[in-house]
Motif scaffolding. Structure first.
Motif, PDB file in Angstrom:
ATOM      1  N   ALA A   1      10.241   3.999  -9.471  1.00 37.40           N
ATOM      2  CA  ALA A   1       9.220   2.999 -10.005  1.00 37.40           C
ATOM      3  C   ALA A   1       8.832   2.047 -10.945  1.00 37.40           C
ATOM      4  O   ALA A   1       8.674   1.229 -11.272  1.00 37.40           O
ATOM      5  CB  ALA A   1       7.775   4.090 -10.062  1.00 37.40           C
ATOM      6  N   ALA A   2       9.657   3.403 -12.003  1.00 40.06           N
ATOM      7  CA  ALA A   2      10.114   2.419 -13.442  1.00 40.06           C
ATOM      8  C   ALA A   2      10.757   1.206 -13.275  1.00 40.06           C
ATOM      9  O   ALA A   2      10.929   0.492 -13.980  1.00 40.06           O
ATOM     10  CB  ALA A   2      10.574   3.609 -14.205  1.00 40.06           C
ATOM     11  N   ALA A   3      12.042   0.769 -12.690  1.00 42.17           N
ATOM     12  CA  ALA A   3      12.999   0.679 -12.409  1.00 42.17           C
ATOM     13  C   ALA A   3      12.692  -0.867 -11.564  1.00 42.17           C
ATOM     14  O   ALA A   3      12.650  -1.759 -11.659  1.00 42.17           O
ATOM     15  CB  ALA A   3      13.971   0.806 -12.020  1.00 42.17           C
ATOM     16  N   ALA A   4      11.380  -0.563 -10.804  1.00 42.21           N
ATOM     17  CA  ALA A   4      10.085  -1.691  -9.947  1.00 42.21           C
ATOM     18  C   ALA A   4       9.839  -2.493 -11.453  1.00 42.21           C
ATOM     19  O   ALA A   4       9.625  -3.696 -11.126  1.00 42.21           O
ATOM     20  CB  ALA A   4       8.975  -1.058  -9.069  1.00 42.21           C
TER      21      ALA A   4
ATOM     22  N   LEU B   1       0.788  -1.243   0.130  1.00 38.52           N
ATOM     23  CA  LEU B   1      -0.226   0.425  -0.049  1.00 38.52           C
ATOM     24  C   LEU B   1       0.879   0.999  -0.003  1.00 38.52           C
ATOM     25  O   LEU B   1       1.406   1.522   0.791  1.00 38.52           O
ATOM     26  CB  LEU B   1      -1.428  -0.081   1.053  1.00 38.52           C
ATOM     27  CG  LEU B   1      -2.253   1.245   1.856  1.00 38.52           C
ATOM     28  CD1 LEU B   1      -2.937   0.776   2.391  1.00 38.52           C
ATOM     29  CD2 LEU B   1      -1.310   2.539   2.004  1.00 38.52           C
ATOM     30  N   GLY B   2       0.147   1.735  -1.220  1.00 36.73           N
ATOM     31  CA  GLY B   2       2.082   3.466  -1.151  1.00 36.73           C
ATOM     32  C   GLY B   2       2.602   3.285  -2.218  1.00 36.73           C
ATOM     33  O   GLY B   2       3.436   2.354  -2.011  1.00 36.73           O
ATOM     34  N   GLY B   3       2.934   4.385  -2.880  1.00 35.20           N
ATOM     35  CA  GLY B   3       3.367   4.663  -4.639  1.00 35.20           C
ATOM     36  C   GLY B   3       4.684   5.514  -3.687  1.00 35.20           C
ATOM     37  O   GLY B   3       4.711   6.188  -4.714  1.00 35.20           O
TER      38      GLY B   3
ATOM     39  N   SER C   1      10.892   1.632  -3.564  1.00 33.88           N
ATOM     40  CA  SER C   1      11.815   0.158  -2.975  1.00 33.88           C
ATOM     41  C   SER C   1      11.965  -0.680  -2.326  1.00 33.88           C
ATOM     42  O   SER C   1      12.453  -1.909  -2.725  1.00 33.88           O
ATOM     43  CB  SER C   1      12.837   1.344  -1.686  1.00 33.88           C
ATOM     44  OG  SER C   1      13.605   0.898  -1.066  1.00 33.88           O
ATOM     45  N   ALA C   2      10.815  -1.317  -1.435  1.00 31.07           N
ATOM     46  CA  ALA C   2      10.302  -2.470  -1.360  1.00 31.07           C
ATOM     47  C   ALA C   2       9.683  -2.982  -2.397  1.00 31.07           C
ATOM     48  O   ALA C   2      10.479  -4.127  -3.233  1.00 31.07           O
ATOM     49  CB  ALA C   2       9.559  -2.823   0.415  1.00 31.07           C
ATOM     50  N   ALA C   3       8.557  -2.706  -3.415  1.00 30.70           N
ATOM     51  CA  ALA C   3       9.185  -3.227  -4.343  1.00 30.70           C
ATOM     52  C   ALA C   3      10.166  -4.063  -5.437  1.00 30.70           C
ATOM     53  O   ALA C   3      10.359  -5.148  -5.762  1.00 30.70           O
ATOM     54  CB  ALA C   3       7.925  -2.220  -5.152  1.00 30.70           C
ATOM     55  N   LEU C   4      10.942  -2.914  -5.430  1.00 32.72           N
ATOM     56  CA  LEU C   4      12.441  -3.544  -6.481  1.00 32.72           C
ATOM     57  C   LEU C   4      12.908  -3.815  -5.619  1.00 32.72           C
ATOM     58  O   LEU C   4      13.162  -5.093  -6.711  1.00 32.72           O
ATOM     59  CB  LEU C   4      12.944  -1.653  -6.439  1.00 32.72           C
ATOM     60  CG  LEU C   4      14.503  -1.748  -6.874  1.00 32.72           C
ATOM     61  CD1 LEU C   4      14.269  -2.115  -8.782  1.00 32.72           C
ATOM     62  CD2 LEU C   4      14.589  -0.550  -6.879  1.00 32.72           C
ATOM     63  N   GLU C   5      13.555  -3.578  -4.292  1.00 33.52           N
ATOM     64  CA  GLU C   5      13.891  -4.871  -3.978  1.00 33.52           C
ATOM     65  C   GLU C   5      13.895  -6.121  -4.069  1.00 33.52           C
ATOM     66  O   GLU C   5      13.837  -7.182  -4.157  1.00 33.52           O
ATOM     67  CB  GLU C   5      14.769  -4.490  -2.122  1.00 33.52           C
ATOM     68  CG  GLU C   5      14.667  -3.325  -1.778  1.00 33.52           C
ATOM     69  CD  GLU C   5      16.883  -3.460  -2.126  1.00 33.52           C
ATOM     70  OE1 GLU C   5      16.933  -4.684  -2.172  1.00 33.52           O
ATOM     71  OE2 GLU C   5      17.584  -2.524  -2.181  1.00 33.52           O
ATOM     72  N   LEU C   6      11.883  -6.191  -3.069  1.00 35.15           N
ATOM     73  CA  LEU C   6      11.731  -7.694  -3.811  1.00 35.15           C
ATOM     74  C   LEU C   6      11.462  -8.185  -5.250  1.00 35.15           C
ATOM     75  O   LEU C   6      11.688  -9.258  -5.597  1.00 35.15           O
ATOM     76  CB  LEU C   6      10.207  -7.783  -2.463  1.00 35.15           C
ATOM     77  CG  LEU C   6      10.259  -7.431  -0.980  1.00 35.15           C
ATOM     78  CD1 LEU C   6       9.127  -7.016  -1.048  1.00 35.15           C
ATOM     79  CD2 LEU C   6      10.557  -8.286  -0.688  1.00 35.15           C
ATOM     80  N   ALA C   7      10.597  -6.995  -5.798  1.00 34.10           N
ATOM     81  CA  ALA C   7      10.467  -7.928  -7.589  1.00 34.10           C
ATOM     82  C   ALA C   7      12.565  -7.896  -7.703  1.00 34.10           C
ATOM     83  O   ALA C   7      12.549  -9.133  -8.550  1.00 34.10           O
ATOM     84  CB  ALA C   7      10.044  -6.422  -8.045  1.00 34.10           C
TER      85      ALA C   7
END
Length: 429
Positions: free
Chosen positions: A196-199, A38-40, A46-52
């Motif tokens: 965001a683009a990197a994630a 939740l939250g962009g 950062s969490a999305a990038l690391e996890l993806a």
């Protein structure tokens, strides 16, 4: 002027100068993921990038646009440490953990630079930041801070007396400054859009205009929206000052505070370099502080004022112009081309509030106006915990946080009264 849609970016110089970014779809229907975020803003991204990048299926939900909140409209200063000083951190967790947390804050600054380079983000990074003294007691405080950081944390900073500082910063207001060449400043919205683009390139799914209305807890928690839902093994709550009611036990641990930034018209490279010769960012150490820097197109970006009632101060443009002219008399009469504001989330002790709810819901909040770098660290630390390495998150979770006094009815007026005392202290000594 045409009315802006409420789910578009707040009108600011950052929004006007942002790199083109795609509009992401709204979530429709039911999806599953390893992690739902939740939250962009920078924490969630950062969490999305690391996890993806680690191969997990990640779905991120943003109620408005990516970077709509504080991540996309802050002062752009990337600074070591946390909003509270190291003495407070030591009192909360002890010297050993305080030293580790300080080192992690340096990692956070380096992480910003690394991500800009690795992902080719057009964030206009500039090196250098100075904390400056207005009063003799500020000199004492800054020199004590310098000694503590060098002797106990192995982090040397440069002390510049009034003459040395004036060679770089053409303002009569300051008595000296503590300079850090490792910190710096950037275009925060472009940086956020770049993360965001990197994630997305790493495989994360990002949805915009998708407000989470409910968190259902359990072995497989669910984030519900008006048009769909995400069921996941883990949930990350990264809404900070903007989201309320999703996890009520978190709400009273932070207070939303309004803060404001203005951008002048372009002043030209010659004047910009006359005023700040080395292109550093600057902040004083008053409680109600001023902070400023130049943009890549030589606008002065000047932040100041804070609203603890969250209502914009009366005559905000005039107040901001007077504050700017106190710093740079050369700019008396220069108006701001843009002024914008937003909410930051302060914790009662100004320390970061990061941790977990149960075994599968993670959160980070309480950045207290010091989040451009530490949000990235929070996302990384939460991603580590989800992947089974929880040592760093556990260290932050040991920081004890209390509710703001007064409950929902009285906490804002109580804070306004308390802040009036600190502003009086700024003015008198």
């Amino acid at each position: 002027m045409a009315l802006r849609r409420p789910d578009e970016h707040v009108d600011s110089w950052y929004a006007r100068s942002a790199v083109p970014a795609p509009e992401r779809p709204r979530l429709e229907g039911r999806v599953t993921a390893d992690v739902a975020i939740l939250g962009g803003g920078l924490t969630g991204l950062s969490a999305a990038l690391e996890l993806a990048e680690a191969g997990l299926r990640v779905v991120l939900l943003e109620a408005r646009r990516i970077g709509w909140g504080a991540s996309g409209r802050n002062g752009g200063q990337v600074i070591f440490g946390y909003s509270c000083d190291q003495a407070k951190i030591e009192a909360l967790v002890g010297r050993e953990d305080a030293r580790r947390m300080f080192d992690w804050s340096i990692e956070a600054v380096d992480l910003v630079r690394q991500r800009i380079a690795r992902h080719g983000i057009a964030a206009d990074w500039r090196d250098g930041h100075a904390h400056v003294a207005i009063k003799p007691r500020h000199i004492t405080e800054l020199k004590a801070w310098q000694r503590d950081l060098e002797e106990n944390y192995g982090y040397p900073l440069q002390w510049w007396d009034r003459e040395q500082l004036r060679e770089v910063l053409d303002s009569p207001r300051y008595l000296g400054g503590l300079y850090d060449p490792r910190s710096g400043h950037l275009h925060p919205l472009n940086y956020t859009l770049g993360i965001a683009a990197a994630a997305e390139r790493a495989g994360a799914l990002l949805f915009e205009r998708t407000e989470v209305t409910k968190l259902e807890r359990g072995a497989k928690p669910v984030l519900r929206t008006a048009h769909g839902e995400v069921q996941a093994d883990f949930v990350v709550l990264a809404g900070n000052a903007i989201v309320h009611g999703i996890a009520p036990e978190l709400d009273d641990k932070i207070m939303p505070v309004g803060t404001y930034v203005g951008a002048t018209p372009p002043l030209g490279e010659e004047l910009a370099r006359q005023l700040i010769r080395n292109d550093m960012a600057v902040a004083d150490i008053n409680w109600a502080l001023d902070y400023f820097r130049f943009s890549a197109d030589h606008r002065l970006l000047f932040g100041g004022r804070a609203s603890y009632s969250t209502l914009p101060p009366p005559n905000l443009p005039g107040v901001m112009m007077r504050r700017m002219a106190r710093v740079f008399p050369q700019l008396k009469g220069v108006r701001f081309e843009h002024i914008w504001g937003g909410l930051i989330d302060i914790s009662r002790n100004r320390a970061p509030h990061w941790g977990r709810l149960g075994n599968n819901i993670y959160f980070a909040q309480g950045f207290s106006g010091h989040g451009v770098a530490t949000t990235g660290l929070a996302g990384r630390v939460i991603a580590e915990a989800i992947r089974g390495q929880a040592g760093r998150l556990d260290a932050f979770a040991r920081i004890r946080h209390h509710d703001f006094p007064g409950g929902r009815t009285f906490r804002t007026p109580l804070l306004v009264a308390a802040m009036a005392w600190y502003k009086l202290r700024d003015a008198l000594w």
